[in-house]
Design a protein around this motif. Structure first.
Motif, short mmCIF file in Angstrom:
data_model
loop_
_atom_site.label_atom_id
_atom_site.label_comp_id
_atom_site.label_asym_id
_atom_site.label_seq_id
_atom_site.Cartn_x
_atom_site.Cartn_y
_atom_site.Cartn_z
N TYR A 92 132.44 70.71 74.00
CA TYR A 92 132.66 69.30 74.31
C TYR A 92 133.93 68.80 73.62
N VAL A 93 134.04 69.09 72.33
CA VAL A 93 135.21 68.64 71.56
C VAL A 93 136.49 69.27 72.11
N LEU A 94 136.47 70.57 72.36
CA LEU A 94 137.67 71.27 72.85
C LEU A 94 138.14 70.70 74.18
N ASN A 96 137.18 67.85 75.83
CA ASN A 96 137.21 66.40 76.05
C ASN A 96 138.08 65.66 75.05
N ILE A 97 138.31 66.25 73.89
CA ILE A 97 139.09 65.58 72.86
C ILE A 97 140.38 66.32 72.56
N VAL A 98 140.27 67.62 72.25
CA VAL A 98 141.45 68.40 71.87
C VAL A 98 142.38 68.62 73.05
N ASP A 99 141.85 69.12 74.16
CA ASP A 99 142.70 69.44 75.32
C ASP A 99 141.98 69.15 76.63
N PRO A 100 141.90 67.86 77.00
CA PRO A 100 141.21 67.52 78.25
C PRO A 100 141.89 68.12 79.49
N GLY A 101 143.17 68.41 79.40
CA GLY A 101 143.88 69.02 80.53
C GLY A 101 143.37 70.42 80.84
N ALA A 102 142.85 71.11 79.83
CA ALA A 102 142.36 72.47 80.04
C ALA A 102 141.16 72.48 80.98
N LYS A 103 140.31 71.47 80.90
CA LYS A 103 139.15 71.46 81.79
C LYS A 103 139.58 71.30 83.24
N GLN A 104 140.67 70.56 83.49
CA GLN A 104 141.18 70.42 84.85
C GLN A 104 141.76 71.75 85.34
N THR A 105 142.47 72.43 84.46
CA THR A 105 143.03 73.74 84.81
C THR A 105 141.90 74.72 85.12
N ILE A 106 140.85 74.72 84.31
CA ILE A 106 139.72 75.62 84.55
C ILE A 106 139.04 75.27 85.87
N LYS A 107 138.93 73.99 86.17
CA LYS A 107 138.34 73.57 87.44
C LYS A 107 139.16 74.11 88.61
N GLU A 108 140.49 73.99 88.52
CA GLU A 108 141.36 74.49 89.58
C GLU A 108 141.24 76.00 89.74
N ILE A 109 141.19 76.71 88.63
CA ILE A 109 141.02 78.18 88.67
C ILE A 109 139.68 78.52 89.30
N THR A 110 138.64 77.80 88.93
CA THR A 110 137.30 78.03 89.47
C THR A 110 137.27 77.76 90.97
N MET A 111 137.92 76.68 91.39
CA MET A 111 137.96 76.35 92.81
C MET A 111 138.68 77.44 93.60
N LYS A 112 139.78 77.92 93.09
CA LYS A 112 140.55 78.99 93.77
C LYS A 112 139.70 80.25 93.85
N TYR A 113 139.08 80.62 92.74
CA TYR A 113 138.24 81.81 92.68
C TYR A 113 137.07 81.68 93.67
N THR A 114 136.42 80.53 93.68
CA THR A 114 135.28 80.30 94.57
C THR A 114 135.70 80.35 96.03
#
Length: 177
Positions: A92-94, A96-114
Motif C-alpha cells: 500500500y505504501v509503495l 500509493n505513497i512512494v510511487d503511485p505512478g508504478a501502479k499505473q504502469t503495472i496496470k498497463e503491463i497487466t492489460m497488455k499481458y491479459t
C-alpha cells in the motif's frame, strides 16, 4: 498459548513479511514487468511454503516432538497473518505513497499481458474490449481491494496451514508411533 508457539509465530511472521518486502522491492527495482510473470509467483509461493515448513518443523523440534494439530496450525497461521499484513501495508505504501505512478504502469503491463493471452486463446474482440474496460477501471491498490486481497490470501494460508498441521502433528499415544 505456549510461549514457543507465540515466539516462533511472530518471529517467522516477521521473516515472511521481510521476505515479501525484499522480494517486492527487488521486482520493483529490476523491472515492473516481473509483477505479471507467472514464474515469479511460483518462486514466491515455493519460498513461502519452505519458510512455513521450516517454522512448523522447528517448532515441533523445540517442543520435543510433541506438536498437536491445533498448535501446528496456530504457529503457522500467526506467522502467515503477520507476514501477510506486513506485505499488504508495504505494498500500500509503495504503490500509493512512494510511487503511485508504478501502479499505473503495472496496470498497463497487466492489460497488455491479459489482452495478448486472450487473443492467443481465441477470445472475441468484444470480450477482450470488455475485459480491458473492467481492468482500466480497477485500482488493485485501494485500501478496500488490498484488504479483500489480504482476506483471500488468509483463506489460502489457512488451507495450507491445515494441510501442514495435519502433516506435522504428533500422533496421539493411542495411534502409536
Amino acid at each position: 498459548m505456549n510461549e514457543i508457539i507465540k515466539k516462533n509465530g511472530v518471529t517467522f511472521g516477521i521473516i515472511l513479511g521481510l521476505f515479501s518486502i525484499l522480494f517486492t522491492t527487488a521486482i520493483y527495482v529490476i523491472d515492473l514487468k516481473l509483477f505479471t510473470s507467472w514464474w515469479i509467483g511460483i518462486v514466491s509461493i515455493v519460498i513461502a511454503i519452505t519458510i512455513g515448513v521450516v517454522l512448523v518443523s522447528k517448532t515441533k523440534k523445540q517442543l520435543n516432538g510433541v506438536l498437536p494439530f491445533k498448535d501446528a496450525f496456530t504457529v503457522y497461521f500467526i506467522a502467515a497473518l503477520l507476514g501477510t499484513i506486513i506485505s499488504t501495508v508495504y505494498n500500500y505504501v509503495l504503490f500509493n505513497i512512494v510511487d503511485p505512478g508504478a501502479k499505473q504502469t503495472i496496470k498497463e503491463i497487466t492489460m497488455k499481458y491479459t489482452s495478448d493471452m486472450m487473443e492467443k486463446m481465441g477470445a472475441q474482440s468484444a470480450q477482450i474490449s470488455e475485459t480491458m474496460q473492467k481492468l482500466s477501471e480497477t485500482d488493485n491498490y485501494t485500501i478496500g481491494n488490498m484488504l479483500f486481497g489480504l482476506a483471500i490470501a488468509l483463506v489460502f494460508q489457512a488451507i495450507f496451514g491445515l494441510i501442514l498441521a495435519a502433516i506435522f502433528k504428533s500422533k496421539s499415544p493411542s495411534e502409536g508411533l
